[in-house]
Enzyme design. Structure first.
Site, PDB file in Angstrom:
ATOM      1  N   SER A  19       0.838  -1.214   0.000  1.00 17.12           N
ATOM      2  CA  SER A  19       0.000   0.000   0.000  1.00 17.12           C
ATOM      3  C   SER A  19       0.868   1.257   0.000  1.00 17.12           C
ATOM      4  O   SER A  19       0.429   2.313  -0.416  1.00 17.12           O
ATOM      5  CB  SER A  19      -0.949  -0.005   1.200  1.00 17.12           C
ATOM      6  OG  SER A  19      -0.521  -0.900   2.182  1.00 17.12           O
ATOM      7  N   PHE A  20       2.120   1.132   0.461  1.00 12.85           N
ATOM      8  CA  PHE A  20       2.948   2.344   0.517  1.00 12.85           C
ATOM      9  C   PHE A  20       4.264   2.212  -0.246  1.00 12.85           C
ATOM     10  O   PHE A  20       5.128   3.060  -0.162  1.00 12.85           O
ATOM     11  CB  PHE A  20       3.242   2.705   1.994  1.00 12.85           C
ATOM     12  CG  PHE A  20       1.993   3.012   2.751  1.00 12.85           C
ATOM     13  CD1 PHE A  20       1.388   2.043   3.531  1.00 12.85           C
ATOM     14  CD2 PHE A  20       1.375   4.249   2.615  1.00 12.85           C
ATOM     15  CE1 PHE A  20       0.209   2.305   4.202  1.00 12.85           C
ATOM     16  CE2 PHE A  20       0.184   4.518   3.276  1.00 12.85           C
ATOM     17  CZ  PHE A  20      -0.405   3.553   4.077  1.00 12.85           C
ATOM     18  N   SER A  21       4.419   1.096  -0.987  1.00  9.16           N
ATOM     19  CA  SER A  21       5.707   0.920  -1.665  1.00  9.16           C
ATOM     20  C   SER A  21       5.547   0.046  -2.900  1.00  9.16           C
ATOM     21  O   SER A  21       4.592  -0.735  -3.011  1.00  9.16           O
ATOM     22  CB  SER A  21       6.703   0.233  -0.708  1.00  9.16           C
ATOM     23  OG  SER A  21       6.228  -1.074  -0.388  1.00  9.16           O
ATOM     24  N   LYS A  38      13.097  -0.957  -3.063  1.00 10.29           N
ATOM     25  CA  LYS A  38      11.763  -0.607  -2.539  1.00 10.29           C
ATOM     26  C   LYS A  38      11.626   0.908  -2.636  1.00 10.29           C
ATOM     27  O   LYS A  38      12.442   1.632  -2.077  1.00 10.29           O
ATOM     28  CB  LYS A  38      11.663  -1.076  -1.091  1.00 10.29           C
ATOM     29  CG  LYS A  38      10.301  -0.976  -0.457  1.00 10.29           C
ATOM     30  CD  LYS A  38      10.344  -1.677   0.892  1.00 10.29           C
ATOM     31  CE  LYS A  38       8.999  -1.791   1.536  1.00 10.29           C
ATOM     32  NZ  LYS A  38       9.047  -2.593   2.774  1.00 10.29           N
ATOM     33  N   TYR A  89      17.942  -9.004  -3.399  1.00 14.36           N
ATOM     34  CA  TYR A  89      17.012  -9.626  -4.338  1.00 14.36           C
ATOM     35  C   TYR A  89      16.995 -11.119  -4.058  1.00 14.36           C
ATOM     36  O   TYR A  89      18.035 -11.778  -4.105  1.00 14.36           O
ATOM     37  CB  TYR A  89      17.440  -9.367  -5.781  1.00 14.36           C
ATOM     38  CG  TYR A  89      16.623 -10.131  -6.805  1.00 14.36           C
ATOM     39  CD1 TYR A  89      17.232 -10.970  -7.736  1.00 14.36           C
ATOM     40  CD2 TYR A  89      15.227 -10.023  -6.836  1.00 14.36           C
ATOM     41  CE1 TYR A  89      16.482 -11.681  -8.668  1.00 14.36           C
ATOM     42  CE2 TYR A  89      14.471 -10.720  -7.770  1.00 14.36           C
ATOM     43  CZ  TYR A  89      15.101 -11.555  -8.683  1.00 14.36           C
ATOM     44  OH  TYR A  89      14.347 -12.252  -9.599  1.00 14.36           O
ATOM     45  N   ASP A 133       4.074  -8.735  11.336  1.00 12.64           N
ATOM     46  CA  ASP A 133       3.302  -9.057  10.120  1.00 12.64           C
ATOM     47  C   ASP A 133       3.940 -10.228   9.377  1.00 12.64           C
ATOM     48  O   ASP A 133       4.054 -10.234   8.158  1.00 12.64           O
ATOM     49  CB  ASP A 133       3.204  -7.826   9.202  1.00 12.64           C
ATOM     50  CG  ASP A 133       2.110  -7.992   8.148  1.00 12.64           C
ATOM     51  OD1 ASP A 133       2.141  -7.256   7.134  1.00 12.64           O
ATOM     52  OD2 ASP A 133       1.251  -8.888   8.322  1.00 12.64           O
ATOM     53  N   GLU A 137       4.101 -14.463   2.534  1.00 17.42           N
ATOM     54  CA  GLU A 137       4.450 -13.445   1.511  1.00 17.42           C
ATOM     55  C   GLU A 137       5.722 -12.687   1.916  1.00 17.42           C
ATOM     56  O   GLU A 137       6.449 -12.185   1.063  1.00 17.42           O
ATOM     57  CB  GLU A 137       3.283 -12.461   1.440  1.00 17.42           C
ATOM     58  CG  GLU A 137       3.110 -11.707   0.176  1.00 17.42           C
ATOM     59  CD  GLU A 137       1.821 -10.870   0.270  1.00 17.42           C
ATOM     60  OE1 GLU A 137       1.013 -11.125   1.177  1.00 17.42           O
ATOM     61  OE2 GLU A 137       1.664  -9.966  -0.556  1.00 17.42           O
ATOM     62  N   ASP A 151      10.107  -7.042   4.942  1.00 17.27           N
ATOM     63  CA  ASP A 151       8.992  -6.157   5.268  1.00 17.27           C
ATOM     64  C   ASP A 151       8.843  -5.880   6.761  1.00 17.27           C
ATOM     65  O   ASP A 151       8.011  -6.458   7.444  1.00 17.27           O
ATOM     66  CB  ASP A 151       7.672  -6.676   4.711  1.00 17.27           C
ATOM     67  CG  ASP A 151       6.654  -5.533   4.654  1.00 17.27           C
ATOM     68  OD1 ASP A 151       5.611  -5.704   4.025  1.00 17.27           O
ATOM     69  OD2 ASP A 151       6.934  -4.464   5.243  1.00 17.27           O
TER      70      ASP A 151
HETATM   71  N1  LIG Z   1       7.623  -5.361   1.379  1.00 20.23           N
HETATM   72  C1  LIG Z   1       8.911  -5.677   1.084  1.00 20.23           C
HETATM   73  O1  LIG Z   1       9.825  -5.327   1.804  1.00 20.23           O
HETATM   74  N2  LIG Z   1       9.091  -6.412  -0.044  1.00 20.23           N
HETATM   75  C2  LIG Z   1      10.284  -6.903  -0.522  1.00 20.23           C
HETATM   76  C3  LIG Z   1      11.550  -6.456  -0.043  1.00 20.23           C
HETATM   77  C4  LIG Z   1      12.725  -6.997  -0.581  1.00 20.23           C
HETATM   78  C5  LIG Z   1      12.629  -7.978  -1.583  1.00 20.23           C
HETATM   79  C6  LIG Z   1      11.361  -8.396  -2.040  1.00 20.23           C
HETATM   80  C7  LIG Z   1      10.196  -7.848  -1.504  1.00 20.23           C
HETATM   81  C8  LIG Z   1      11.565  -9.360  -3.012  1.00 20.23           C
HETATM   82  C9  LIG Z   1      10.477 -10.088  -3.696  1.00 20.23           C
HETATM   83  C10 LIG Z   1      10.755 -10.938  -4.889  1.00 20.23           C
HETATM   84  C11 LIG Z   1       9.871 -11.145  -5.913  1.00 20.23           C
HETATM   85  C12 LIG Z   1      10.488 -11.955  -6.859  1.00 20.23           C
HETATM   86  C13 LIG Z   1       9.931 -12.405  -8.117  1.00 20.23           C
HETATM   87  C14 LIG Z   1       8.640 -12.067  -8.463  1.00 20.23           C
HETATM   88  C15 LIG Z   1       8.139 -12.500  -9.702  1.00 20.23           C
HETATM   89  C16 LIG Z   1       8.910 -13.263 -10.567  1.00 20.23           C
HETATM   90  C17 LIG Z   1      10.208 -13.584 -10.171  1.00 20.23           C
HETATM   91  C18 LIG Z   1      11.041 -14.402 -11.106  1.00 20.23           C
HETATM   92  O2  LIG Z   1      10.678 -14.606 -12.237  1.00 20.23           O
HETATM   93  N3  LIG Z   1      12.189 -14.907 -10.604  1.00 20.23           N
HETATM   94  C19 LIG Z   1      13.072 -15.705 -11.448  1.00 20.23           C
HETATM   95  C20 LIG Z   1      13.010 -17.198 -11.164  1.00 20.23           C
HETATM   96  N4  LIG Z   1      11.721 -17.628 -10.626  1.00 20.23           N
HETATM   97  C21 LIG Z   1      11.972 -18.551  -9.500  1.00 20.23           C
HETATM   98  C22 LIG Z   1      10.680 -19.007  -8.837  1.00 20.23           C
HETATM   99  C23 LIG Z   1       9.726 -19.610  -9.869  1.00 20.23           C
HETATM  100  C24 LIG Z   1       9.509 -18.650 -11.056  1.00 20.23           C
HETATM  101  C25 LIG Z   1      10.828 -18.204 -11.670  1.00 20.23           C
HETATM  102  C26 LIG Z   1      10.739 -13.163  -8.959  1.00 20.23           C
HETATM  103  C27 LIG Z   1      11.750 -12.235  -6.384  1.00 20.23           C
HETATM  104  N5  LIG Z   1      11.896 -11.609  -5.152  1.00 20.23           N
HETATM  105  C28 LIG Z   1      12.974  -9.522  -3.129  1.00 20.23           C
HETATM  106  O3  LIG Z   1      13.558 -10.297  -3.868  1.00 20.23           O
HETATM  107  N6  LIG Z   1      13.586  -8.665  -2.253  1.00 20.23           N
END
Ligand SMILES: NC(=O)Nc1ccc2c(c1)=C(Cc1cc(-c3cccc(C(=O)NCCN4CCCCC4)c3)c[nH]1)C(=O)N=2
Length: 297
Positions: A19-21, A38, A89, A133, A137, A151
């Site tokens: 909602s905020f990022s 983020k 990541y 939280d 997810e 998060d």
């Molecule tokens: N609220 C938060 O703080 N949210 C955050 C913070 C940090 C952060 C964060 C969220 C992440 C979320 C995230 C989302 C993803 C992602 C989303 C959608 C697709 C993919 C993707 O295609 N990855 C490549 C390989 N995948 C592997 C898993 C099966 C499908 C193919 C990655 C990877 N990491 C992240 O990597 N680092």
């Protein structure tokens, strides 16, 4: 070292939205390393009076530093309109996506991930942080399939950092002034009633996550948040017939309405009573070993 800016990164796809990022996959143009950045809109944060939450997330991530099982905050910067947090990541995405793809997990897999979450919760306890939280997810999977918790926008710091005002002082003696409520399915009963924050709230969420790993759905389900809250307060959940009785016992000892009675609730630094539960009989807590392949059950 020159302060980073958005010009040091090539921004890619959106990999997370709140909602905020908004979280983007980004590549550092100097090192080619991938990060999750983020991005928060200043105007929106100020308008919704959420600056306190943004500053707290930054402080918590700085306290966590490079701790195992947590995303790392590499740097922050801002421009006229936005704040940027450069974070780890996690190549394999979040646990919720995985659980939805594999419905429920094999017991050895549950045991490994449950143990990683216990070690992560012990780190939070040691550093005086309550996540508030915790949910699938917010549990990410790195390239080696180990967890990275993320998060901390809703987190509370219970132990004052040297010389800083303790938030619980600001909140009085934990009187009901915490208006915050986490995600309905994982929120603990005490947050819904007296607003008291303790490490035991994260232990409740851990119980809900364990249930979801073995059943495929969270324990408290209903058509509205209000009905979910009612089920939580009445401890209204049940296990399907084929669920291993040992993991059932562990979950039952975490999903206890009275926070102090939950497994691990009165322990600090090490959750001995959780580690000694029969479900973890074969777990080597000093070396959990490689993350198992997450195969459909
Ligand atoms: N609220 C938060 O703080 N949210 C955050 C913070 C940090 C952060 C964060 C969220 C992440 C979320 C995230 C989302 C993803 C992602 C989303 C959608 C697709 C993919 C993707 O295609 N990855 C490549 C390989 N995948 C592997 C898993 C099966 C499908 C193919 C990655 C990877 N990491 C992240 O990597 N680092």
């Amino acid at each position: 070292v020159k302060k980073r800016s958005q010009d040091d990164y090539v921004f890619g796809k959106v990999i997370g939205e709140g909602s905020f990022s908004t979280v983007y996959l980004a590549k550092d143009i100097h090192t080619n390393k991938e990060f999750a950045i983020k991005v928060l809109e200043k105007r929106h944060i100020i308008k919704e009076n959420k600056m306190e939450y943004v500053m707290r997330e930054k402080k918590v991530l700085q306290i966590l530093g490079n701790s195992t099982y947590f995303v790392r905050l590499y740097c922050t910067f801002q421009d006229g309109e936005r704040l940027y947090f450069v974070l780890t990541y996690a190549k394999n995405g979040d646990f919720l996506t995985f659980l939805n793809k594999t419905s429920s997990l094999m017991l050895d897999c549950v045991r490994h991930y449950a143990a990683e979450i216990v070690l992560a919760l012990e780190t939070l306890n040691t550093k005086g942080i309550v996540h508030r939280d915790l949910k699938p997810e917010n549990i990410l999977l790195d390239e080696n399939w180990h967890i990275l918790i993320t998060d901390f926008g809703s987190a509370k710091i219970l132990i004052p950092v040297e010389g800083e005002k303790n938030e619980s002082d600001e909140e009085g003696s934990q009187k009901r002034r915490n208006s915050f409520v986490g995600t309905a399915q994982y929120v603990s009963p005490e947050i819904l009633t007296d607003g008291k924050v303790s490490f035991a709230s994260d232990l409740w969420a851990f119980g809900c996550i364990l249930y979801q790993m073995v059943v495929g759905l969270p324990p408290f389900r209903a058509g509205s948040e209000y009905l979910i809250f009612q089920k939580i307060l009445k401890l209204e959940y049940e296990f399907p017939t084929d669920i291993d009785t040992t993991i059932q016992d562990l979950i039952k000892n975490l999903l206890i309405l009275t926070p102090e009675k939950r497994l691990g609730a009165n322990e600090s630094k090490i959750y001995t009573s959780i580690r000694q539960h029969p479900f973890f009989r074969d777990t080597n807590w000093n070396n959990l070993g490689p993350a198992p392949k997450i195969l459909p059950s």
